[in-house]
Design an enzyme around this catalytic site. Structure first.
Site, mmCIF file in Angstrom:
data_model
loop_
_atom_site.group_PDB
_atom_site.id
_atom_site.type_symbol
_atom_site.label_atom_id
_atom_site.label_comp_id
_atom_site.label_asym_id
_atom_site.label_seq_id
_atom_site.Cartn_x
_atom_site.Cartn_y
_atom_site.Cartn_z
ATOM 1 N N ASN A 6 -11.117 -4.999 10.994
ATOM 2 C CA ASN A 6 -10.674 -4.741 9.621
ATOM 3 C C ASN A 6 -11.026 -5.968 8.770
ATOM 4 O O ASN A 6 -10.553 -7.074 9.031
ATOM 5 C CB ASN A 6 -9.162 -4.478 9.616
ATOM 6 C CG ASN A 6 -8.666 -4.178 8.212
ATOM 7 O OD1 ASN A 6 -9.003 -4.872 7.261
ATOM 8 N ND2 ASN A 6 -7.854 -3.153 8.067
ATOM 9 N N HIS A 9 -9.308 -8.646 4.609
ATOM 10 C CA HIS A 9 -8.880 -9.978 4.174
ATOM 11 C C HIS A 9 -10.030 -10.902 3.791
ATOM 12 O O HIS A 9 -9.797 -11.962 3.214
ATOM 13 C CB HIS A 9 -7.923 -10.595 5.200
ATOM 14 C CG HIS A 9 -6.643 -9.813 5.254
ATOM 15 N ND1 HIS A 9 -5.926 -9.498 4.116
ATOM 16 C CD2 HIS A 9 -5.988 -9.219 6.275
ATOM 17 C CE1 HIS A 9 -4.882 -8.771 4.449
ATOM 18 N NE2 HIS A 9 -4.897 -8.581 5.748
ATOM 19 N N HIS A 42 -9.585 -0.720 4.011
ATOM 20 C CA HIS A 42 -8.540 0.090 3.379
ATOM 21 C C HIS A 42 -8.765 0.016 1.874
ATOM 22 O O HIS A 42 -8.579 -1.045 1.266
ATOM 23 C CB HIS A 42 -7.174 -0.488 3.767
ATOM 24 C CG HIS A 42 -6.001 0.308 3.285
ATOM 25 N ND1 HIS A 42 -4.714 -0.005 3.636
ATOM 26 C CD2 HIS A 42 -5.906 1.396 2.489
ATOM 27 C CE1 HIS A 42 -3.873 0.860 3.074
ATOM 28 N NE2 HIS A 42 -4.582 1.714 2.362
ATOM 29 N N ARG A 44 -7.206 0.572 -1.112
ATOM 30 C CA ARG A 44 -5.832 0.845 -1.569
ATOM 31 C C ARG A 44 -5.864 1.373 -2.991
ATOM 32 O O ARG A 44 -6.791 1.088 -3.756
ATOM 33 C CB ARG A 44 -4.988 -0.434 -1.501
ATOM 34 C CG ARG A 44 -4.807 -0.982 -0.095
ATOM 35 C CD ARG A 44 -3.859 -2.165 -0.102
ATOM 36 N NE ARG A 44 -2.499 -1.745 -0.284
ATOM 37 C CZ ARG A 44 -1.594 -1.635 0.690
ATOM 38 N NH1 ARG A 44 -1.899 -1.967 1.934
ATOM 39 N NH2 ARG A 44 -0.377 -1.223 0.437
ATOM 40 N N ARG A 48 -6.318 -3.895 -4.355
ATOM 41 C CA ARG A 48 -5.978 -5.328 -4.312
ATOM 42 C C ARG A 48 -6.989 -6.149 -3.518
ATOM 43 O O ARG A 48 -7.070 -7.353 -3.684
ATOM 44 C CB ARG A 48 -4.565 -5.541 -3.775
ATOM 45 C CG ARG A 48 -4.414 -5.227 -2.312
ATOM 46 C CD ARG A 48 -3.088 -5.704 -1.782
ATOM 47 N NE ARG A 48 -2.000 -4.848 -2.246
ATOM 48 C CZ ARG A 48 -0.883 -4.663 -1.536
ATOM 49 N NH1 ARG A 48 -0.711 -5.288 -0.390
ATOM 50 N NH2 ARG A 48 0.061 -3.887 -1.978
ATOM 51 N N GLU A 69 -9.535 3.401 5.973
ATOM 52 C CA GLU A 69 -8.079 3.602 5.934
ATOM 53 C C GLU A 69 -7.725 4.036 4.534
ATOM 54 O O GLU A 69 -8.181 3.426 3.552
ATOM 55 C CB GLU A 69 -7.364 2.279 6.201
ATOM 56 C CG GLU A 69 -7.205 1.949 7.640
ATOM 57 C CD GLU A 69 -6.369 0.683 7.778
ATOM 58 O OE1 GLU A 69 -5.493 0.426 6.929
ATOM 59 O OE2 GLU A 69 -6.619 -0.049 8.718
ATOM 60 N N THR A 100 0.363 -2.482 5.565
ATOM 61 C CA THR A 100 0.917 -1.185 5.961
ATOM 62 C C THR A 100 2.117 -1.423 6.879
ATOM 63 O O THR A 100 1.975 -2.070 7.915
ATOM 64 C CB THR A 100 -0.163 -0.367 6.704
ATOM 65 O OG1 THR A 100 -1.361 -0.424 5.940
ATOM 66 C CG2 THR A 100 0.262 1.062 6.884
ATOM 67 N N GLU A 150 -3.786 6.764 15.694
ATOM 68 C CA GLU A 150 -3.753 5.317 15.914
ATOM 69 C C GLU A 150 -2.296 4.939 16.055
ATOM 70 O O GLU A 150 -1.498 5.144 15.132
ATOM 71 C CB GLU A 150 -4.411 4.568 14.747
ATOM 72 C CG GLU A 150 -4.370 3.060 14.974
ATOM 73 C CD GLU A 150 -5.117 2.258 13.911
ATOM 74 O OE1 GLU A 150 -6.044 2.803 13.267
ATOM 75 O OE2 GLU A 150 -4.756 1.086 13.731
ATOM 76 N N HIS A 191 -2.411 -3.015 14.590
ATOM 77 C CA HIS A 191 -1.463 -3.657 13.677
ATOM 78 C C HIS A 191 -0.714 -4.785 14.363
ATOM 79 O O HIS A 191 -0.051 -4.564 15.373
ATOM 80 C CB HIS A 191 -0.468 -2.682 13.044
ATOM 81 C CG HIS A 191 -0.066 -3.143 11.679
ATOM 82 N ND1 HIS A 191 0.809 -4.168 11.477
ATOM 83 C CD2 HIS A 191 -0.472 -2.753 10.441
ATOM 84 C CE1 HIS A 191 0.934 -4.384 10.178
ATOM 85 N NE2 HIS A 191 0.156 -3.538 9.525
#
Ligand code: PXP
Length: 238
Positions: A6, A9, A42, A44, A48, A69, A100, A150, A191
């Site tokens: 992922n 970030h 993701h 969103r 963001r 995602e 999440t 998941e 996660h």
């Protein structure tokens, strides 16, 4: 064990200055070259970190699995149907959360999730649902028409230093994987996983893929992304 990285970030760092660097697209290319099996982003609703532009370019550049995602909202479903990721992972999304927080409540949202899943599947996009490890949620995911689930590893990660609690969480996950497999679902997990806690999750029989973000990007800041991805691949495939 497959690894989906992922890269949200990388975009978080870019957005700290609202500039052009670091570019998550460049990050995706490095993950791909380092041997990752998938790229996860993701998009969103508040944009963001990952932006529409990132997703569109990623679709052109990523040759491994591109896993989007997303919340099951009309706007994001429309974008997914246009971009056609290799998989959509539906997650719950709240604006005020840092990340999440929990799994989807598929049992109470069954009708809406079924409609969203059908729309995505009509465009040829397989759907995975991000859920807590609860057999009722897993059964509902199968009824909704998802091809995968998941399982949320956040509770395991949170209790990692408490051996009794950790074992309880691991047992739940092992049972959850077995229930999902029995229903014909593919099973992934993610996660809160780190280089320190991932080993026991990676050895759960039947689990096919781990989706990991924060710990890899954190290590990448210090040692480089190529090395961070390779070290995680070594850990989950020893
Ligand atoms: N899987 C899902 C469904 C997620 O929402 C996230 C967080 O974006 C992850 C995996 C990765 O979590 P982490 O960043 O804690 O590794």
């Amino acid at each position: 064990m497959r690894l989906g990285v992922n890269i949200d970030h990388i975009a978080t760092v870019r957005e700290a200055r609202r500039t052009f660097e670091p570019d998550p697209v460049a990050g995706a290319v490095i993950c791909q070259l380092a041997g990752a099996d998938g790229i996860v982003v993701h998009l969103r609703e508040d944009r963001r970190h990952i932006k529409d532009r990132d997703l569109k370019i990623l679709r052109g550049v990523v040759k491994i699995k591109l896993n989007l995602e997303m919340a099951a909202t009309a706007e994001i479903i429309k974008i997914a149907r246009e971009v056609k990721p290799d998989q959509a992972t539906i997650v719950p999304e709240r604006r005020e959360e840092i990340t999440t927080e929990g799994g989807l409540d598929v049992v109470s949202g069954e009708e809406a999730l079924k409609a969203a899943t059908e729309e995505l599947k009509e465009s040829g996009i397989p759907v995975s649902l991000f859920i807590n490890t609860n057999p009722r949620q897993i059964e509902a995911a199968a009824r909704v028409g998802a091809s995968a689930v998941e399982l949320h590893t956040g509770e395991y990660a949170k209790h990692f230093n408490n051996v009794i609690q950790r074992e309880k969480e691991l047992e739940k996950l092992r049972k959850g994987v077995a229930v999902a497999k029995e229903l014909g679902l593919d099973v992934y997990a993610g996660h809160g996983l780190t280089y320190y806690n991932v080993g026991q999750i990676a050895s759960i029989p039947g689990l096919e893929e781990l989706n990991i973000g924060h710990t890899i990007i954190s290590r990448a800041v210090l040692v480089g992304l190529d090395r961070a991805v390779r070290e995680m691949l070594d850990l989950i495939n020893w």
